[in-house]
Motif scaffolding. Sequence first.
Motif, PDB file in Angstrom:
ATOM      1  N   VAL A 170      83.257  79.673 -49.964  1.00  0.00           N
ATOM      2  CA  VAL A 170      81.793  79.681 -49.903  1.00  0.00           C
ATOM      3  C   VAL A 170      81.226  78.547 -50.756  1.00  0.00           C
ATOM      4  O   VAL A 170      80.288  77.854 -50.354  1.00  0.00           O
ATOM      5  N   ALA A 171      81.813  78.349 -51.936  1.00  0.00           N
ATOM      6  CA  ALA A 171      81.336  77.276 -52.815  1.00  0.00           C
ATOM      7  C   ALA A 171      81.511  75.905 -52.165  1.00  0.00           C
ATOM      8  O   ALA A 171      80.621  75.051 -52.225  1.00  0.00           O
ATOM      9  N   ARG A 173      81.613  75.199 -48.976  1.00  0.00           N
ATOM     10  CA  ARG A 173      80.746  75.012 -47.805  1.00  0.00           C
ATOM     11  C   ARG A 173      79.293  74.777 -48.181  1.00  0.00           C
ATOM     12  O   ARG A 173      78.488  74.409 -47.334  1.00  0.00           O
ATOM     13  N   THR A 174      78.938  75.005 -49.438  1.00  0.00           N
ATOM     14  CA  THR A 174      77.568  74.727 -49.857  1.00  0.00           C
ATOM     15  C   THR A 174      77.347  73.244 -50.134  1.00  0.00           C
ATOM     16  O   THR A 174      76.198  72.810 -50.273  1.00  0.00           O
ATOM     17  N   ARG A 179      79.622  69.666 -44.587  1.00  0.00           N
ATOM     18  CA  ARG A 179      79.181  70.123 -43.273  1.00  0.00           C
ATOM     19  C   ARG A 179      78.666  68.977 -42.403  1.00  0.00           C
ATOM     20  O   ARG A 179      78.181  69.189 -41.308  1.00  0.00           O
TER      21      ARG A 179
END
Length: 207
Positions: A170-171, A173-174, A179
């Motif tokens: 999650v970290a 992908r932030t 992205r």
Amino acid sequence: MSPADTLLVLASLWLVAVLTPGPNMILFMAVGLSSPTASIIALAAAIVLGTFLWGLAGLFGLFWLFELFPAAAMAVKVAGGLYLAWMGFGLIRRNLAPAPETAREPAAMLTPRRAFLTGLATALGNPKSLVFVSSLFAVTRLAEQPLAIGLAGVGVMIAMSTLYYVVLGVALRTLPFARRPGATGRVLAMGTGLVMMAYGGKMAWER
């Protein structure tokens, strides 16, 4: 030492192991910055599966197989290393090729299937993992506990590893460039390939 104390000590030692940088962590970070979310999930699943299998092997004392047959351990390590290096080379080669004008994603990031196979090869391709897990079980005397407690210990390892990779994923992908398709993604994908080749070569060469 009570079963609860045994599991607590195991959890403390495993936390240190999970947070220590190694092939699994570096590969996950590289893929997390260069591949789709589905590939990250597949890679995490493969790493956790590898942890589960090494945990069971350590619990049931399969370390003696590698002691009796050192050539088997070497074959596993060399095969895993060469496979990882080959996957890395393929990733670099595909991203060096010109991307089709109609493509909306960088050419040839790791697909979920390739991410899973690569992660499993990395996790299982190093017999030192079994040595570490067996040592961990020996220190905590987990193998001397009832089978249910031993399986609970393996479950603790799985739960902690899963939580760690979920949080790390999650970290990663932030981060905005993780992205973003285009040249940045291609460079990150090639960086992933270099990491895979480096660790694959190291695994295959070490004796």
